[in-house]
Design a protein around this motif. Structure first.
Motif, PDB file in Angstrom:
ATOM      1  N   ILE A   1       0.139  13.736  32.439  1.00 60.80           N
ATOM      2  CA  ILE A   1       1.284  12.875  32.753  1.00 60.80           C
ATOM      3  C   ILE A   1       2.060  13.433  33.940  1.00 60.80           C
ATOM      4  CG2 ILE A   1       3.539  12.125  31.891  1.00 60.80           C
ATOM      5  CD1 ILE A   1       2.214  11.833  29.148  1.00 60.80           C
TER       6      ILE A   1
ATOM      7  N   SER B   1       0.122  12.808  37.266  1.00 58.30           N
ATOM      8  CA  SER B   1      -0.163  11.444  37.707  1.00 58.30           C
ATOM      9  C   SER B   1       1.049  10.895  38.456  1.00 58.30           C
ATOM     10  CB  SER B   1      -0.519  10.558  36.521  1.00 58.30           C
ATOM     11  OG  SER B   1       0.560  10.476  35.638  1.00 58.30           O
ATOM     12  N   ARG B   2       0.763  10.017  39.380  1.00 56.99           N
ATOM     13  CA  ARG B   2       1.836   9.471  40.211  1.00 56.99           C
ATOM     14  C   ARG B   2       2.445   8.244  39.558  1.00 56.99           C
ATOM     15  NH1 ARG B   2      -0.569   8.708  46.031  1.00 56.99           N
ATOM     16  NH2 ARG B   2       1.519   7.893  46.331  1.00 56.99           N
ATOM     17  N   PRO B   3       3.765   8.242  39.367  1.00 56.37           N
ATOM     18  CA  PRO B   3       4.420   7.059  38.785  1.00 56.37           C
ATOM     19  C   PRO B   3       4.256   5.855  39.701  1.00 56.37           C
ATOM     20  CG  PRO B   3       5.921   8.933  38.819  1.00 56.37           C
ATOM     21  CD  PRO B   3       4.703   9.330  39.599  1.00 56.37           C
ATOM     22  N   GLY B   4       4.014   4.708  39.103  1.00 53.88           N
ATOM     23  CA  GLY B   4       3.846   3.484  39.870  1.00 53.88           C
ATOM     24  C   GLY B   4       2.398   3.186  40.189  1.00 53.88           C
TER      25      GLY B   4
ATOM     26  N   HIS C   1      -0.355   5.136  38.669  1.00 53.50           N
ATOM     27  CA  HIS C   1      -1.148   5.417  37.474  1.00 53.50           C
ATOM     28  C   HIS C   1      -0.400   5.060  36.193  1.00 53.50           C
ATOM     29  CE1 HIS C   1      -2.825   8.576  40.344  1.00 53.50           C
ATOM     30  NE2 HIS C   1      -3.777   7.677  40.205  1.00 53.50           N
ATOM     31  N   ASP C   2       0.349   3.971  36.196  1.00 56.45           N
ATOM     32  CA  ASP C   2       1.158   3.640  35.024  1.00 56.45           C
ATOM     33  C   ASP C   2       0.313   3.345  33.789  1.00 56.45           C
ATOM     34  OD1 ASP C   2       3.520   4.051  36.308  1.00 56.45           O
ATOM     35  OD2 ASP C   2       3.871   1.942  36.768  1.00 56.45           O
ATOM     36  N   ALA C   3      -0.788   2.633  33.965  1.00 57.55           N
ATOM     37  CA  ALA C   3      -1.641   2.321  32.813  1.00 57.55           C
ATOM     38  C   ALA C   3      -2.234   3.600  32.222  1.00 57.55           C
ATOM     39  CB  ALA C   3      -2.759   1.364  33.217  1.00 57.55           C
TER      40      ALA C   3
ATOM     41  N   ARG D   1      -0.890   6.582  32.388  1.00 59.93           N
ATOM     42  CA  ARG D   1       0.191   7.325  31.743  1.00 59.93           C
ATOM     43  C   ARG D   1       0.498   6.746  30.364  1.00 59.93           C
ATOM     44  NH1 ARG D   1       3.883  10.062  35.500  1.00 59.93           N
ATOM     45  NH2 ARG D   1       5.606   9.372  34.231  1.00 59.93           N
ATOM     46  N   ARG D   2       0.516   5.407  30.241  1.00 64.01           N
ATOM     47  CA  ARG D   2       0.764   4.782  28.934  1.00 64.01           C
ATOM     48  C   ARG D   2      -0.331   5.144  27.945  1.00 64.01           C
ATOM     49  NH1 ARG D   2       2.349   0.402  32.205  1.00 64.01           N
ATOM     50  NH2 ARG D   2       0.282  -0.514  32.010  1.00 64.01           N
TER      51      ARG D   2
ATOM     52  N   TYR E   1       0.340   8.643  26.757  1.00 59.82           N
ATOM     53  CA  TYR E   1       1.460   8.678  25.819  1.00 59.82           C
ATOM     54  C   TYR E   1       1.037   8.187  24.437  1.00 59.82           C
ATOM     55  CZ  TYR E   1       5.254   9.925  28.987  1.00 59.82           C
ATOM     56  OH  TYR E   1       6.094  10.599  29.834  1.00 59.82           O
TER      57      TYR E   1
END
Length: 98
Positions: free
Chosen positions: A31, A34-37, A39-41, A43-44, A47
């Motif tokens: 997490i 990974s780059r926000p925006g 790799h959002d899928a 990251r979810r 989580y």
């Protein structure tokens, strides 16, 4: 007063507990890197995997405070020294108790 159990609690050995904690730490590393925006899928998805491991620890009887300390330690880049489940000081204590 005795609490009734609906299902049996999973008993984790020290090595199983260590592997679950290491997996949580590894997932938080994914997490953080990974780059926000972008790799959002991803990251979810990570989580959700962490949520499964948290539930496993709770059902095994690990106190909620210890789990929260572990997650705070994993979110930071370095160990916070709170004596979480993955700290080296705590690992040596557990090794001596067994």
């Amino acid at each position: 007063m005795v609490q009734l159990e609906i299902w049996e609690r999973e008993v984790l050995s020290a090595s199983e507990l260590r592997s679950v904690v290491r997996e949580v730490r590894n997932l938080y590393w994914h997490i953080r890197t990974s780059r926000p925006g972008i790799h959002d899928a991803r990251r979810r998805r990570v989580y959700r995997k962490i949520g499964v491991q948290k539930k496993r620890l709770l059902e095994a009887g690990v106190p909620k405070r210890e789990i929260l300390d572990l997650l705070a330690c994993c979110r930071s880049k370095q160990c916070l020294g709170k004596g979480c489940l993955d700290c080296t000081d705590r690992a040596t204590e557990l090794g001596q108790q067994i």
